[in-house]
Motif scaffolding. Structure first.
Motif: not given
Length: 368
Positions: A241-266
């Motif tokens: 929420a307060l990083n203003h993003r969505v994070q996406i991971f594999k089930q084992d915790g490997s980071f795949l992608q983030q979306l920072q498309c929301f400006g200052s919105l939570g």
């Protein structure tokens, strides 16, 4: 049980790497790009809900039943859980004294076909005593209390892992292997983390967080993780929420992608469509963090190729960007949570803010 369950935006479809192929197959690429860039439109259903004199008090969450034919509505008042038809008529409510400040509700369907409702009892209300707050509670779909994970109580908050203990726990999801995923950490809480657990024993399998569970902005770190969901590939989507993003991971915790498309919105709410062969979409609700009622719903196409490095290949160039301005409730307002029908033909908003009613938005996708 001891430590576990205790009882009674538009743009190009691809990057420049695909340009050569598009030159060779211009017409095909144009068709694909037009489809991806087409804007979906939704309009609010003015007849939803139809609750008559029902007492509305801080609607926190809305969740569709596993069959998709009922809407479970969570509020921080009495009754805590109510069940509505999809056109908003009240069917029934839970008569339970087991919830203090419920935040979210998620369904689990076991390998044996059993269905359970899990409610995050985030924090105890000021007037409550006893077993309220800082735990996840398990119910039948009709509201019979079955137990909890984490110790519940006004002074029970913590960061322990064996046994597990939560602070302001916010949401739960289940992947295709039956693993429970939990976001733990709301405003002023001790924790900013995501955990995976065995729902039968409460055993912690993984923890993702910054050192000391503090707020962090790196991959796998969070600042108020507010909602969580999984897709058919067992990828994990987290509303950070307060990083203003969505994070996406594999089930084992490997980071795949983030979306920072929301400006200052939570970024507060996440929901996925049913995941048919080529039409999975991610719906994200975001809102001002000062509860002014201003926010957006954005919709992103999600690849059903489980091997792709970027599940949302268009990145922030989503299929729709819908501004939504809520009325001001008795305690401000925010787009607190979103739920979507399996085919994306409608979505529902839980507008946290005192006396505000939940909303239903109907899609017109004739241009797609």
């Amino acid at each position: 049980m001891s430590a576990s369950v205790s009882h009674p935006a538009k743009g190009r479809l691809r990057t420049a790497a695909r340009t050569g192929a598009c030159l060779l197959f211009a017409f095909a690429c144009l068709a694909i790009s037009t489809r991806a860039d087409a804007q979906e439109t939704y309009s609010r259903d003015a007849n939803f809900p139809q609750l008559g004199g029902f007492n509305v008090e801080n609607i926190s969450w809305v969740t569709l039943s596993p069959a998709g034919d009922r809407l479970y509505m969570v509020q921080r008042g009495k009754p805590a859980i109510s069940i509505l038809t999809l056109d908003g008529r009240l069917v029934s409510s839970w008569s339970t004294d087991w919830l203090g400040e419920p935040h979210s509700l998620s369904f689990q369907k076991t390998a044996q076909g059993e269905i359970f409702a899990w409610v995050t009892d985030m924090a105890p209300p000021n007037t409550a005593g006893g077993a309220f707050g800082h735990c996840i509670k398990k119910f039948t779909p009709d509201g019979d209390y079955l137990g909890s994970i984490g110790v519940c109580g006004a002074n029970s908050q913590g960061s322990g892992l064996d046994p597990v203990q939560f602070d302001k726990v916010t949401d739960v999801a289940f992947d295709g292997n039956g693993v429970m995923w939990v976001t733990d950490g709301d405003v002023g809480g001790l924790n900013n983390r995501v955990l995976s657990l065995d729902p039968d024993t409460g055993k912690v399998l993984q923890v993702w967080s910054a050192p000391g569970n503090k707020a962090g902005a790196g991959a796998g770190q969070f600042n108020l993780p507010h909602a969580i969901t999984t897709d058919r590939c067992n990828r994990i989507f987290v509303a950070d929420a307060l990083n203003h993003r969505v994070q996406i991971f594999k089930q084992d915790g490997s980071f795949l992608q983030q979306l920072q498309c929301f400006g200052s919105l939570g970024v507060y709410g996440l929901a996925l469509t049913g995941g048919e062969a080529s039409s999975t979409r991610l719906f994200v609700s975001s809102s001002t963090t000062t509860f002014t009622g201003v926010g957006n719903v954005q919709i992103f196409p999600v690849s059903n190729d489980c091997t792709t490095a970027t599940p949302i290949e268009t990145g922030c160039q989503g299929a729709a960007d819908l501004p939504i301005s809520l009325p001001q409730g008795t305690s401000g307002s925010a787009l607190h949570n979103i739920e979507v029908a399996a085919g994306g033909e409608a979505f529902f908003i839980a507008p946290l803010g005192g006396d505000l009613l939940p909303q239903k938005w109907l899609g017109d996708q004739s241009g797609k």
